[in-house]
Write a protein that holds these residues in place. Structure first.
Motif, short mmCIF file in Angstrom:
data_model
loop_
_atom_site.label_atom_id
_atom_site.label_comp_id
_atom_site.label_asym_id
_atom_site.label_seq_id
_atom_site.Cartn_x
_atom_site.Cartn_y
_atom_site.Cartn_z
N GLU A 232 -13.96 -15.17 -12.91
CA GLU A 232 -14.39 -15.87 -11.70
C GLU A 232 -15.83 -16.34 -11.90
OE1 GLU A 232 -12.47 -16.22 -8.97
OE2 GLU A 232 -13.98 -17.11 -7.65
N GLN A 233 -16.10 -17.61 -11.57
CA GLN A 233 -17.48 -18.11 -11.65
C GLN A 233 -18.37 -17.33 -10.70
OE1 GLN A 233 -16.64 -22.86 -12.52
NE2 GLN A 233 -18.47 -22.31 -11.38
N ALA A 234 -19.57 -17.01 -11.16
CA ALA A 234 -20.56 -16.38 -10.29
C ALA A 234 -21.94 -16.72 -10.84
CB ALA A 234 -20.36 -14.88 -10.23
N HIS A 235 -22.95 -16.51 -10.01
CA HIS A 235 -24.33 -16.75 -10.45
C HIS A 235 -24.75 -15.60 -11.35
CE1 HIS A 235 -28.55 -17.70 -10.43
NE2 HIS A 235 -28.42 -18.66 -9.55
N ARG A 244 -18.88 -8.67 -11.27
CA ARG A 244 -18.63 -9.81 -12.16
C ARG A 244 -17.26 -9.72 -12.83
NH1 ARG A 244 -24.56 -11.39 -14.68
NH2 ARG A 244 -25.67 -11.00 -12.73
N PRO A 280 -17.28 -22.42 -17.16
CA PRO A 280 -17.86 -23.76 -17.29
C PRO A 280 -18.92 -23.85 -18.38
CG PRO A 280 -18.84 -22.64 -15.42
CD PRO A 280 -17.79 -21.71 -15.97
N VAL A 285 -24.12 -19.43 -15.17
CA VAL A 285 -22.84 -19.18 -14.54
C VAL A 285 -22.04 -18.16 -15.36
CG1 VAL A 285 -20.72 -20.19 -13.62
CG2 VAL A 285 -22.81 -21.55 -13.69
N PRO A 287 -19.01 -16.95 -17.00
CA PRO A 287 -17.87 -17.76 -17.43
C PRO A 287 -16.57 -17.29 -16.79
CG PRO A 287 -19.23 -17.15 -19.31
CD PRO A 287 -19.72 -16.34 -18.14
N SER A 288 -15.79 -18.24 -16.30
CA SER A 288 -14.55 -17.90 -15.60
C SER A 288 -13.33 -18.05 -16.49
CB SER A 288 -14.38 -18.77 -14.37
OG SER A 288 -14.41 -20.13 -14.71
N GLN B 94 -24.06 -26.95 -10.32
CA GLN B 94 -23.43 -26.42 -11.52
C GLN B 94 -22.06 -27.11 -11.70
OE1 GLN B 94 -24.29 -24.22 -13.86
NE2 GLN B 94 -26.30 -23.66 -13.01
N PRO B 95 -21.46 -27.01 -12.88
CA PRO B 95 -20.07 -27.46 -13.02
C PRO B 95 -19.20 -26.68 -12.04
CG PRO B 95 -20.98 -26.72 -15.14
CD PRO B 95 -21.98 -26.39 -14.11
N ARG B 96 -18.36 -27.38 -11.31
CA ARG B 96 -17.50 -26.74 -10.31
C ARG B 96 -18.30 -25.76 -9.45
NH1 ARG B 96 -12.57 -25.14 -14.40
NH2 ARG B 96 -14.19 -23.69 -15.02
N ARG B 259 -24.19 -6.35 -22.07
CA ARG B 259 -23.59 -5.71 -20.90
C ARG B 259 -23.96 -4.22 -20.85
NH1 ARG B 259 -20.43 -7.30 -16.40
NH2 ARG B 259 -19.49 -5.43 -15.59
N VAL B 273 -24.58 -13.67 -20.64
CA VAL B 273 -24.48 -14.80 -21.57
C VAL B 273 -23.49 -15.76 -20.93
CG1 VAL B 273 -23.79 -15.59 -23.85
CG2 VAL B 273 -25.02 -13.43 -23.61
N GLY B 274 -23.99 -16.88 -20.41
CA GLY B 274 -23.13 -17.83 -19.69
C GLY B 274 -22.70 -18.99 -20.55
N VAL B 388 -20.75 -15.10 -2.84
CA VAL B 388 -20.18 -16.01 -3.84
C VAL B 388 -21.15 -17.16 -4.14
CG1 VAL B 388 -18.30 -17.66 -4.25
CG2 VAL B 388 -17.82 -15.43 -3.20
N ALA B 389 -21.40 -17.42 -5.41
CA ALA B 389 -22.34 -18.49 -5.80
C ALA B 389 -21.93 -19.07 -7.14
CB ALA B 389 -23.75 -17.92 -5.90
N HIS B 390 -22.39 -20.28 -7.40
CA HIS B 390 -22.01 -21.01 -8.62
C HIS B 390 -20.49 -20.99 -8.76
CE1 HIS B 390 -26.21 -20.85 -10.74
NE2 HIS B 390 -26.22 -21.48 -9.59
N ASN B 391 -19.87 -21.30 -7.67
CA ASN B 391 -18.41 -21.18 -7.56
C ASN B 391 -18.00 -22.09 -6.40
OD1 ASN B 391 -15.85 -20.06 -6.44
ND2 ASN B 391 -16.16 -18.44 -7.96
#
Lengths: 432, 432
Positions: A232-235, A244, A280, A285, A287-288, B94-96, B259, B273-274, B388-391
């Protein structure tokens, strides 16, 4: 009666080979000696036209089938129902790949065809036709799966499936072939009486043993798993760590564990993740979505099964630790022996030419593996310096290339005079 | 004498706000309620034109500077040397991403400017001008670094640096701004007497506490490391495992260890790491190059330093285990307090409006952090459902949006009447 020279001592074939090899290597030539010539790219189109022109100049009829496989048929036997002896490989490359991988086998096939045609014109009699082939998208780099063209030829894939494979930009193989004028409409030739493929070893065994020729007796099995982690996308800043659902973290756990699986069976299991897509893919972000390709290879059936089970557990555990969901789409290439009669022919030809040879496994897939089990199939290796492969630094010495070429000439000569029968060709010995 | 209404009770401002918010959310609207509106994209251009048109209709003069920052200046004070009160945020996503992140602060600023201008036309007197601002490329998704436009405004980056930042397709910010007609030539306004930014919390504290308004007192520090692992391409099949130099394996070790670092200080350290770039990213090739962005965040100086040292060790160990080389380019955003006088003003305005408030940290970077230390700067949060953010699922209830808007109206009204001084504005109370 005309004197018929032994084609394996045909110096014109060696000259033909080097000239065509250099011309092909110039198609997509990259800065550090390799090629950037992925399947159905502009550079691949250039290499294909170079190959076809050489075939036609040598007296072959060139056919291109619905998925772009190119067949140069040399009518040697002068009868419509003559069996076919086929030799070939692929002209497509990995990104920043070497100039020998695939191209060696295709160029050697063209040179062999030309030499046999010269022999026919000089009066030699044949009981089979000869076909030099370039298979589309062997590498599986731009379009997946790999071995796509040879898989179409053997009926594993239909044309609609093959042509609809899309690259990462969404371009299908069909569109890409159209763009370079290489989508054909010709019927493929029938299954050959015998298929041979000459390839660089991509490993260290021949070099270590000081041997000239590798006779491939077995191919390693491979389990390939397309894994998709869904989080799931998150900040990446404020989102609390326990909340997360990080798909890239799951991938990291899996990649590390895949390495650990290989380390349980040193030299017996190879594992890899070479490709990963992340969305993304933005620094801030979580990664989702991650898609990756996991490979597990071994020559031992029991070990491969156990390593495959550990891989499946690693996928599930990685997903659970990272709190994401997962799907895994698994395919398998079994461990198989190559037919003894073809291996014996290759060994006999090497012996006749004074070349040392050694039995080998192939760990990598090759188009020959597509044909294995459907017709007598052989795979012949020549040394690669340092085992370097899928790398611009890939290198095989000219003398080794020529050894491979002469071996193919000898084997094809014998096969085409023996109606394509490996057993009869093994017994046949040299020229008439 | 004309009756001057309290702007924080200006219903027209609420209507303006919702109308403009919805119009902006339509620019790049995505399927699941969010937006795909990365910096200087076509959708961003549409949002920028929508914003500029609203400003002009409300009586502002719109300026666009060399890096595309948009300033809507409302001349309230009727003197050339009047101080400036600035309110804003960013329209890029952000993307999406969600439709509230950034857009809330920009749209609220436009509605506040319009309300103050209405008050002036109704006879109110001001001692400062007002500016609604949209900063370019806050997110750092398409172009890196983040906070690029506000960093240009404060002199951290020059225009040449900002405009030369390139996206993954090689398009520079300058080219992208030209393509949407948003590269300007106007001089930016001077540093404001006070800068305020309204933003969604992107966390759970307000929701958990049932509070209306977050008064941000402190920003977390962040260590950001651009890591590049360099290995060597090889065939994933035959290449012996001990000879592989797998850059993606190094990345996997690092991501897993990052992590583990966060898990040593639960709730006190966030790591991520996004973003990761892999080459050649082909299923049958051992990856030779990986670039990734590692972030380590904390509100505790000593902990951040220790986590940063562990991160550096994790990078080196990952490279060593995978037999690859590594370079790491580290930047740091320090832990800082936001100025007490601005926080007190925000709290006073919340109290005057009957809104509950709570002191908060910001873990995420915001444009306000660019201005912090250069002028009195405040950052105001409203709740986000579930944090919820960047989502695309990001959501803030209309009542919370309106609370934020009314708070900004009250604060800007007071500031613009008090010559931009937070202290005098805090004491000032309501309308004249």
């Amino acid at each position: 009666m005309t004197l018929i020279t032994t084609p394996s001592r045909d110096d014109a074939a060696v000259d033909d080979f080097h000239r065509l090899f250099d011309a092909v290597a110039a198609c997509g030539a990259a800065a550090r000696g390799g090629v950037e010539r992925q399947s159905a790219s502009a550079a691949d189109g250039e290499a294909r036209r170079t190959f076809a022109a050489a075939l036609e100049a040598a007296g072959a009829t060139v056919r291109t089938d619905a998925v772009g496989n190119q067949y140069g048929v040399f009518a040697l036997a002068d009868r419509p129902d003559a069996p076919l002896v086929m030799l070939g490989s692929h002209l497509d490359s990995q990104p920043r790949g070497g100039r020998f991988d695939g191209a060696l086998g295709v160029v050697a096939a063209a040179a062999v065809g030309a030499a046999l045609m010269r022999a026919k014109r000089a009066g030699a009699r044949f009981d089979a036709d000869f076909c030099a082939v370039n298979w589309t998208n062997e590498e599986g780099a731009r379009f997946r799966p790999s071995l796509l063209g040879s898989g179409f030829f053997t009926g594993k894939h239909d044309a609609a499936f093959a042509l609809s494979r899309a690259d990462d930009a969404g371009v299908t193989l069909g569109e890409a072939l159209d763009a370079i004028g290489q989508r054909g409409a010709d019927a493929p030739p029938p299954l050959p009486a015998c298929y041979l493929e000459l390839h660089i070893e991509q490993g260290l065994h021949l070099e270590s043993a000081g041997a000239d020729i590798g006779v491939v007796r077995r191919n390693w099995g491979a389990i390939k798993v397309d894994v998709r982690f869904q989080g799931e996308q998150a900040h990446t800043g404020p989102c609390p760590m326990p909340l997360r659902r990080d798909a890239l973290l799951a991938a990291a756990y899996l990649i590390a564990e895949a390495r650990a699986i290989a380390e349980r069976w040193p030299g017996v299991v190879h594992t890899s993740v070479g490709r990963i897509l992340v969305a993304p893919n933005s620094a801030n972000v979580v990664p989702s979505e991650v898609a990756l390709s996991l490979e597990i290879r071994s020559a031992d059936d029991a070990v491969l099964a156990e390593a495959g089970a550990l891989g499946a557990r690693a996928i599930a555990e990685a997903a659970e630790r990272a709190n994401v969901t997962v799907t895994a789409d698994r395919s398998e290439r079994p461990i198989r022996q190559l037919p003894t009669d073809v291996c014996d022919l290759v060994a006999a030809c090497a012996g006749a030419l004074g070349l040392s040879h050694r039995d080998l496994d192939t760990v990598a897939g090759h188009d020959a593996i597509s044909l294995l089990g459907l017709c007598p199939t052989g795979l012949i290796f020549v040394p690669s310096v340092g085992g370097v492969a899928h790398n611009e630094g890939e290198f095989t010495a000219p003398a080794d290339l020529e050894n491979g070429l002469r071996l193919c000439l000898e084997a094809a000569w014998r096969l085409c005079r023996a109606g394509g029968s490996p057993e009869r060709a093994t017994l046949a010995g040299g020229p008439a």
